[in-house]
Design a protein around this motif. Structure first.
Motif, mmCIF file in Angstrom:
data_model
loop_
_atom_site.group_PDB
_atom_site.id
_atom_site.type_symbol
_atom_site.label_atom_id
_atom_site.label_comp_id
_atom_site.label_asym_id
_atom_site.label_seq_id
_atom_site.Cartn_x
_atom_site.Cartn_y
_atom_site.Cartn_z
ATOM 1 N N LEU A 1 -5.572 -3.412 -0.910
ATOM 2 C CA LEU A 1 -4.397 -4.144 -1.392
ATOM 3 C C LEU A 1 -4.780 -5.567 -1.795
ATOM 4 O O LEU A 1 -4.375 -6.052 -2.851
ATOM 5 C CB LEU A 1 -3.311 -4.178 -0.316
ATOM 6 C CG LEU A 1 -2.619 -2.859 0.005
ATOM 7 C CD1 LEU A 1 -1.775 -2.991 1.262
ATOM 8 C CD2 LEU A 1 -1.780 -2.387 -1.166
ATOM 9 N N ILE A 2 -5.564 -6.216 -0.962
ATOM 10 C CA ILE A 2 -5.972 -7.595 -1.251
ATOM 11 C C ILE A 2 -6.842 -7.660 -2.504
ATOM 12 O O ILE A 2 -6.606 -8.466 -3.400
ATOM 13 C CB ILE A 2 -6.696 -8.212 -0.032
ATOM 14 C CG1 ILE A 2 -5.703 -8.416 1.108
ATOM 15 C CG2 ILE A 2 -7.388 -9.525 -0.412
ATOM 16 C CD1 ILE A 2 -6.352 -8.725 2.443
ATOM 17 N N SER A 3 -7.854 -6.793 -2.571
ATOM 18 C CA SER A 3 -8.778 -6.860 -3.714
ATOM 19 C C SER A 3 -8.096 -6.472 -5.022
ATOM 20 O O SER A 3 -8.434 -7.006 -6.074
ATOM 21 C CB SER A 3 -10.010 -5.990 -3.474
ATOM 22 O OG SER A 3 -9.660 -4.620 -3.435
ATOM 23 N N ASN A 4 -7.123 -5.581 -4.967
ATOM 24 C CA ASN A 4 -6.430 -5.178 -6.186
ATOM 25 C C ASN A 4 -5.357 -6.163 -6.618
ATOM 26 O O ASN A 4 -4.895 -6.111 -7.748
ATOM 27 C CB ASN A 4 -5.820 -3.785 -6.019
ATOM 28 C CG ASN A 4 -6.823 -2.694 -6.284
ATOM 29 O OD1 ASN A 4 -7.084 -2.351 -7.422
ATOM 30 N ND2 ASN A 4 -7.429 -2.184 -5.230
ATOM 31 N N SER A 5 -4.968 -7.052 -5.729
ATOM 32 C CA SER A 5 -3.951 -8.028 -6.105
ATOM 33 C C SER A 5 -4.548 -9.367 -6.521
ATOM 34 O O SER A 5 -3.835 -10.259 -6.933
ATOM 35 C CB SER A 5 -2.964 -8.233 -4.946
ATOM 36 O OG SER A 5 -3.624 -8.759 -3.826
ATOM 37 N N SER A 6 -5.841 -9.491 -6.438
ATOM 38 C CA SER A 6 -6.518 -10.744 -6.763
ATOM 39 C C SER A 6 -6.890 -10.814 -8.237
ATOM 40 O O SER A 6 -8.052 -10.744 -8.605
ATOM 41 C CB SER A 6 -7.769 -10.906 -5.890
ATOM 42 O OG SER A 6 -7.429 -10.887 -4.541
ATOM 43 N N GLY B 1 4.219 1.895 -21.578
ATOM 44 C CA GLY B 1 3.401 1.030 -22.416
ATOM 45 C C GLY B 1 2.563 0.044 -21.631
ATOM 46 O O GLY B 1 1.993 -0.889 -22.196
ATOM 47 N N TRP B 2 2.484 0.237 -20.322
ATOM 48 C CA TRP B 2 1.689 -0.627 -19.474
ATOM 49 C C TRP B 2 0.276 -0.085 -19.364
ATOM 50 O O TRP B 2 0.007 1.063 -19.685
ATOM 51 C CB TRP B 2 2.305 -0.738 -18.096
ATOM 52 C CG TRP B 2 3.716 -1.283 -18.097
ATOM 53 C CD1 TRP B 2 4.362 -1.892 -19.130
ATOM 54 C CD2 TRP B 2 4.642 -1.230 -17.023
ATOM 55 N NE1 TRP B 2 5.638 -2.238 -18.764
ATOM 56 C CE2 TRP B 2 5.838 -1.835 -17.459
ATOM 57 C CE3 TRP B 2 4.592 -0.738 -15.732
ATOM 58 C CZ2 TRP B 2 6.959 -1.973 -16.651
ATOM 59 C CZ3 TRP B 2 5.712 -0.867 -14.914
ATOM 60 C CH2 TRP B 2 6.875 -1.488 -15.382
ATOM 61 N N LYS B 3 -0.642 -0.919 -18.891
ATOM 62 C CA LYS B 3 -2.049 -0.530 -18.781
ATOM 63 C C LYS B 3 -2.444 -0.360 -17.320
ATOM 64 O O LYS B 3 -2.187 -1.241 -16.485
ATOM 65 C CB LYS B 3 -2.938 -1.604 -19.409
ATOM 66 C CG LYS B 3 -4.403 -1.286 -19.328
ATOM 67 C CD LYS B 3 -5.244 -2.390 -19.906
ATOM 68 C CE LYS B 3 -6.675 -1.920 -19.856
ATOM 69 N NZ LYS B 3 -7.637 -2.876 -19.589
ATOM 70 N N VAL B 4 -3.082 0.761 -16.993
ATOM 71 C CA VAL B 4 -3.604 0.966 -15.645
ATOM 72 C C VAL B 4 -4.980 0.311 -15.593
ATOM 73 O O VAL B 4 -5.914 0.754 -16.261
ATOM 74 C CB VAL B 4 -3.684 2.468 -15.285
ATOM 75 C CG1 VAL B 4 -4.338 2.655 -13.926
ATOM 76 C CG2 VAL B 4 -2.297 3.089 -15.301
ATOM 77 N N SER B 5 -5.089 -0.760 -14.818
ATOM 78 C CA SER B 5 -6.355 -1.494 -14.741
ATOM 79 C C SER B 5 -7.261 -0.945 -13.650
ATOM 80 O O SER B 5 -8.470 -1.139 -13.693
ATOM 81 C CB SER B 5 -6.096 -2.986 -14.509
ATOM 82 O OG SER B 5 -5.331 -3.179 -13.335
ATOM 83 N N ASN B 6 -6.673 -0.246 -12.667
ATOM 84 C CA ASN B 6 -7.473 0.338 -11.596
ATOM 85 C C ASN B 6 -6.667 1.447 -10.927
ATOM 86 O O ASN B 6 -5.466 1.311 -10.741
ATOM 87 C CB ASN B 6 -7.851 -0.731 -10.569
ATOM 88 C CG ASN B 6 -8.887 -0.254 -9.582
ATOM 89 O OD1 ASN B 6 -9.749 0.549 -9.918
ATOM 90 N ND2 ASN B 6 -8.805 -0.732 -8.366
ATOM 91 N N GLN B 7 -7.355 2.536 -10.586
ATOM 92 C CA GLN B 7 -6.724 3.632 -9.857
ATOM 93 C C GLN B 7 -7.735 4.168 -8.866
ATOM 94 O O GLN B 7 -8.845 4.539 -9.240
ATOM 95 C CB GLN B 7 -6.279 4.741 -10.822
ATOM 96 C CG GLN B 7 -5.555 5.867 -10.129
ATOM 97 C CD GLN B 7 -5.009 6.902 -11.106
ATOM 98 O OE1 GLN B 7 -4.992 6.693 -12.316
ATOM 99 N NE2 GLN B 7 -4.550 8.011 -10.573
ATOM 100 N N VAL B 8 -7.363 4.177 -7.571
ATOM 101 C CA VAL B 8 -8.269 4.631 -6.525
ATOM 102 C C VAL B 8 -7.553 5.557 -5.555
ATOM 103 O O VAL B 8 -6.329 5.534 -5.440
ATOM 104 C CB VAL B 8 -8.887 3.447 -5.734
ATOM 105 C CG1 VAL B 8 -9.761 2.588 -6.616
ATOM 106 C CG2 VAL B 8 -7.821 2.621 -5.056
ATOM 107 N N VAL B 9 -8.355 6.356 -4.869
ATOM 108 C CA VAL B 9 -7.874 7.196 -3.773
ATOM 109 C C VAL B 9 -8.675 6.794 -2.544
ATOM 110 O O VAL B 9 -9.910 6.805 -2.571
ATOM 111 C CB VAL B 9 -8.083 8.699 -4.072
ATOM 112 C CG1 VAL B 9 -7.613 9.548 -2.899
ATOM 113 C CG2 VAL B 9 -7.378 9.105 -5.363
#
Length: 87
Positions: free
Chosen positions: A54-59, A34-42
């Motif tokens: 890691l830094i940009s996705n945790s901000s 029931g969680w939302k994926v806000s971003n997914q990258v390869v």
């Protein structure tokens, strides 16, 4: 609602030479919870790129950041080292 970012670290998947299976598997599990994926990258196995991702996705982008791939025994598999560098 928990927001999740998923980062797959794989040279071959980033180049389109191999389909990313682990990122979509994580996404499926996250959505089942029931969680939302806000971003997914390869991304490729590049130390600075991993750190920056890691830094940009945790901000403020997510509440939970999941990584997959990039943890083998080859010299280019540096996800743990890149993660340690920003902790």
């Amino acid at each position: 609602m928990i927001r999740v970012s998923i980062i797959t670290v794989s040279d071959r998947s980033a180049k389109g030479l191999r389909k990313d299976l682990s990122g979509p598997a994580l996404r499926s599990k996250v959505e089942t919870l029931g969680w939302k994926v806000s971003n997914q990258v390869v991304i490729p196995d590049e130390f600075e790129l991993i750190k920056n991702s890691l830094i940009s996705n945790s901000s403020g982008v997510c509440d939970l950041l999941l990584t997959t791939g990039g943890t083998g025994f080859a010299p280019r598999d540096v996800t743990p080292e890149a993660t340690l560098a920003i902790l």
